[in-house]
Motif scaffolding. Sequence first.
Motif, PDB file in Angstrom:
ATOM      1  N   HIS A  54      36.702   1.697 -14.929  1.00 28.10           N
ATOM      2  CA  HIS A  54      35.313   1.555 -14.504  1.00 28.10           C
ATOM      3  C   HIS A  54      35.254   0.515 -13.383  1.00 28.10           C
ATOM      4  CE1 HIS A  54      30.971   1.341 -14.735  1.00 28.10           C
ATOM      5  NE2 HIS A  54      31.075   0.021 -14.768  1.00 28.10           N
ATOM      6  N   GLU A  71      37.683   3.527  -5.119  1.00 24.63           N
ATOM      7  CA  GLU A  71      36.941   4.314  -6.112  1.00 24.63           C
ATOM      8  C   GLU A  71      37.783   5.496  -6.616  1.00 24.63           C
ATOM      9  OE1 GLU A  71      32.360   3.338  -4.679  1.00 24.63           O
ATOM     10  OE2 GLU A  71      33.404   5.108  -3.885  1.00 24.63           O
ATOM     11  N   ARG A 125      32.816  -1.582 -10.404  1.00 25.93           N
ATOM     12  CA  ARG A 125      31.454  -1.978 -10.065  1.00 25.93           C
ATOM     13  C   ARG A 125      31.546  -2.944  -8.883  1.00 25.93           C
ATOM     14  NH1 ARG A 125      27.750  -5.887 -12.331  1.00 25.93           N
ATOM     15  NH2 ARG A 125      29.496  -6.935 -13.331  1.00 25.93           N
ATOM     16  N   ARG A 126      30.782  -2.671  -7.814  1.00 25.96           N
ATOM     17  CA  ARG A 126      30.764  -3.605  -6.682  1.00 25.96           C
ATOM     18  C   ARG A 126      29.848  -4.755  -7.051  1.00 25.96           C
ATOM     19  NH1 ARG A 126      29.253  -1.081  -1.098  1.00 25.96           N
ATOM     20  NH2 ARG A 126      27.114  -1.464  -1.797  1.00 25.96           N
ATOM     21  N   VAL A 127      30.348  -5.982  -6.956  1.00 31.85           N
ATOM     22  CA  VAL A 127      29.551  -7.132  -7.390  1.00 31.85           C
ATOM     23  C   VAL A 127      29.165  -8.054  -6.233  1.00 31.85           C
ATOM     24  CG1 VAL A 127      30.309  -7.121  -9.796  1.00 31.85           C
ATOM     25  CG2 VAL A 127      31.679  -8.345  -8.098  1.00 31.85           C
ATOM     26  N   TYR A 130      34.871  -6.226  -6.195  1.00 30.24           N
ATOM     27  CA  TYR A 130      34.729  -5.187  -7.210  1.00 30.24           C
ATOM     28  C   TYR A 130      35.242  -5.740  -8.535  1.00 30.24           C
ATOM     29  CZ  TYR A 130      34.489  -2.491  -2.935  1.00 30.24           C
ATOM     30  OH  TYR A 130      34.135  -2.046  -1.703  1.00 30.24           O
ATOM     31  N   GLU A 131      34.516  -5.426  -9.597  1.00 29.50           N
ATOM     32  CA  GLU A 131      35.008  -5.756 -10.933  1.00 29.50           C
ATOM     33  C   GLU A 131      35.496  -4.463 -11.563  1.00 29.50           C
ATOM     34  OE1 GLU A 131      33.034  -8.603 -13.935  1.00 29.50           O
ATOM     35  OE2 GLU A 131      32.695  -6.574 -14.700  1.00 29.50           O
TER      36      GLU A 131
END
Lengths: 407, 407
Positions: free
Chosen positions: A314, A305, A316-318, A218-219
């Motif tokens: 914020h 989350e 984001r799954r990368v 995750y970022e």
Amino acid sequence: MADISKIKVDGDRLWRSHMDLAKIGALPGGGCCRLALSDEDREARDLFAGWCADAGCRMEVDRAGNMFATRPGSRDAPPVASGSHLDTQPHGGRFDGIYGVMAALEIIRTLNDHGIETALPVAAVNWTNEEGARFPAGILGSSAYAGKWTLKDLHSLKASDGPLFGDELKRIGYDGSLDLGDFAMSAFFEAHIEQGPVLERENLPVGIVTKVQGLRWYEVTVDGADRHAGTTPMDARKDSLVAAARMIVELEAIGLAHRPDARVTVGRLDVSPNSGSTIPGRTVFNIDLRHPETAVLDRIESEIEELCRKSAAHVRRVIDMPPVDFDAGCLADLERSAGGQAIAHRHMLSGALHDASPVSTMAPAAMIFVPCRDGISHNEAEWAEPEHLEAGCNVLLHAMLARAGVV
Amino acid sequence: MADISKIKVDGDRLWRSHMDLAKIGALPGGGCCRLALSDEDREARDLFAGWCADAGCRMEVDRAGNMFATRPGSRDAPPVASGSHLDTQPHGGRFDGIYGVMAALEIIRTLNDHGIETALPVAAVNWTNEEGARFPAGILGSSAYAGKWTLKDLHSLKASDGPLFGDELKRIGYDGSLDLGDFAMSAFFEAHIEQGPVLERENLPVGIVTKVQGLRWYEVTVDGADRHAGTTPMDARKDSLVAAARMIVELEAIGLAHRPDARVTVGRLDVSPNSGSTIPGRTVFNIDLRHPETAVLDRIESEIEELCRKSAAHVRRVIDMPPVDFDAGCLADLERSAGGQAIAHRHMLSGALHDASPVSTMAPAAMIFVPCRDGISHNEAEWAEPEHLEAGCNVLLHAMLARAGVV
């Protein structure tokens, strides 16, 4: 012919091969720097290719630079393959990846020593850019082989020092003609150092790896406001680093709450503008989450989350690599080989990703581990004992022989 | 001659000078990049020197590149000086530092407009490398002037892009012949944008700065052990970033506990190896501590040391700038000037360091602030209102006139 069930690999030769390779890109502290598709990588590939030719193998290279050296069998069928990678981290060691390639080569040399003809061919494989240190994705060559990358995307990847993957492949002469995935395998075995403390702690020379943990990255971006450290009162700040620090403390607690199998790590964190007298306006960090069970990965993801929501960050799954269960047949071959040679071993998980993970979607696959000192890897101090490397190679030898069949 | 107590600076000319200077090293977002001793800095210096010559001043430059433009008085005595700096941050604004130099020049131009002869000379000063952005120490030229640097150490400082301070001074033609500290001053005034929110919040055009907070910097090193994020159980880790995160949360609490005057900031933090899949073996961060009272600085320092001890972190004090009390006489001149012109103002602290801090050890000194929008500085969006710049300059004008004496 000798009793085939009694043959052993040549542990001294296996060790010498490691030490010869370690001269390429050698670092003062005993480690190696052989970044993927660098001049040093080319030199290591050339040395490996020469050894394979000397051992009577046919070399094929695919469009990702993956190298496949095949020792023919009596049947024209897909080979039983084994291998790993020759590239290293910038301050890497002499064993991570190297062992898997050298073990495969040593098995072919041992078959030659004893004049053994197998039914299925046997192959030694070097996968490109496993480390993800120079090009921005790990297990890259094996993932490309397994169809996770288009050729165009793969060749457009940019090295940390600038050039493109496709251009570097051509430059070092390893842009092969084989299409991605076209090298068929009957089975794939990978030998690797553990890179963790389990085998050493239990004084076992070999681990049979039944499963690779799932991995998600995750970022997380935390926004605040750049302000002067001297003029902005404590209670009038939006300090992104303080907010990130609170999150990192909570993330550790989440990891601990899902003991013993969960791993939650913030390994990368970048503060902006990263100036001593400026309250950081933005902090970006990476969460590395691993667990063997998809259901638990999902549960921890929802906790992450929720934490980000509470923290107005914020997320984001990368990366999402599902857990991999290795092939029961391959595992049984390894188990019988170790048992038949009375080599002490245990079953275990892999916490790290390896080339065998993507390859397992293309062929039955499994792995073995050997211990490394203090669990240290990605470090010049990385060390494996010659007798452990030899024991692991012998387990691999008889598993591959069983799979390939002796004529 | 007009009633001298009624004369005013030319606000339009003052604004145009800012805008003309802002063309040098202009950035697309409206800010400037004029790093110390760069080509852009040279260009700004040349423009300023030309303006000073046009205004009838004699220019002298010292061995640190500090520029002193003197408008003669009737007496051969040390001038009443004012100024600040023309260099900027890499993404700096159009006002930080520039205002102080342009205000001093505007005062000289105003004296010329009205044909005023002062008893003491009046000087406009540009101090070198106040920002510490290109050479590794802020308020550098003014500190060198105040005897805090040997010439040898000063000239050996290395720019972030490589060259040495002494070589760059020569390259741009500003290695002057005046020895450090030899330009005597009767008094020094500095006008600057506030770089904080106080004046804007109170809708005041001018702040009279009675004091500069003390500043201490600490470098904290937290050691852990680099380990693989996937293979190392949560309870077998020495994660330096998690340890640092706990400390950062506690440091904020320490700052809040010493409200409203304490400032405790971690602005810079570097994780090593900063790789997503590696537990960070070392985290190094900087603490910026400020408070107007030495006794409180000492108390907070001991709390920081105790926190580091508990956290097994290594701490080292790397900067110690004691609080500065500005000169009562200079402050009274500013107060009378603002009062006499009915310009609304308040007394305040400076949270940031300024050239006037070291200069105050060489001559009676004081500062004024004008508001800047949203307290934003070190940012292209930095903005000051023309009428605030003008009001501040008028306060400065009559304080300097009082100090210099009119013939």
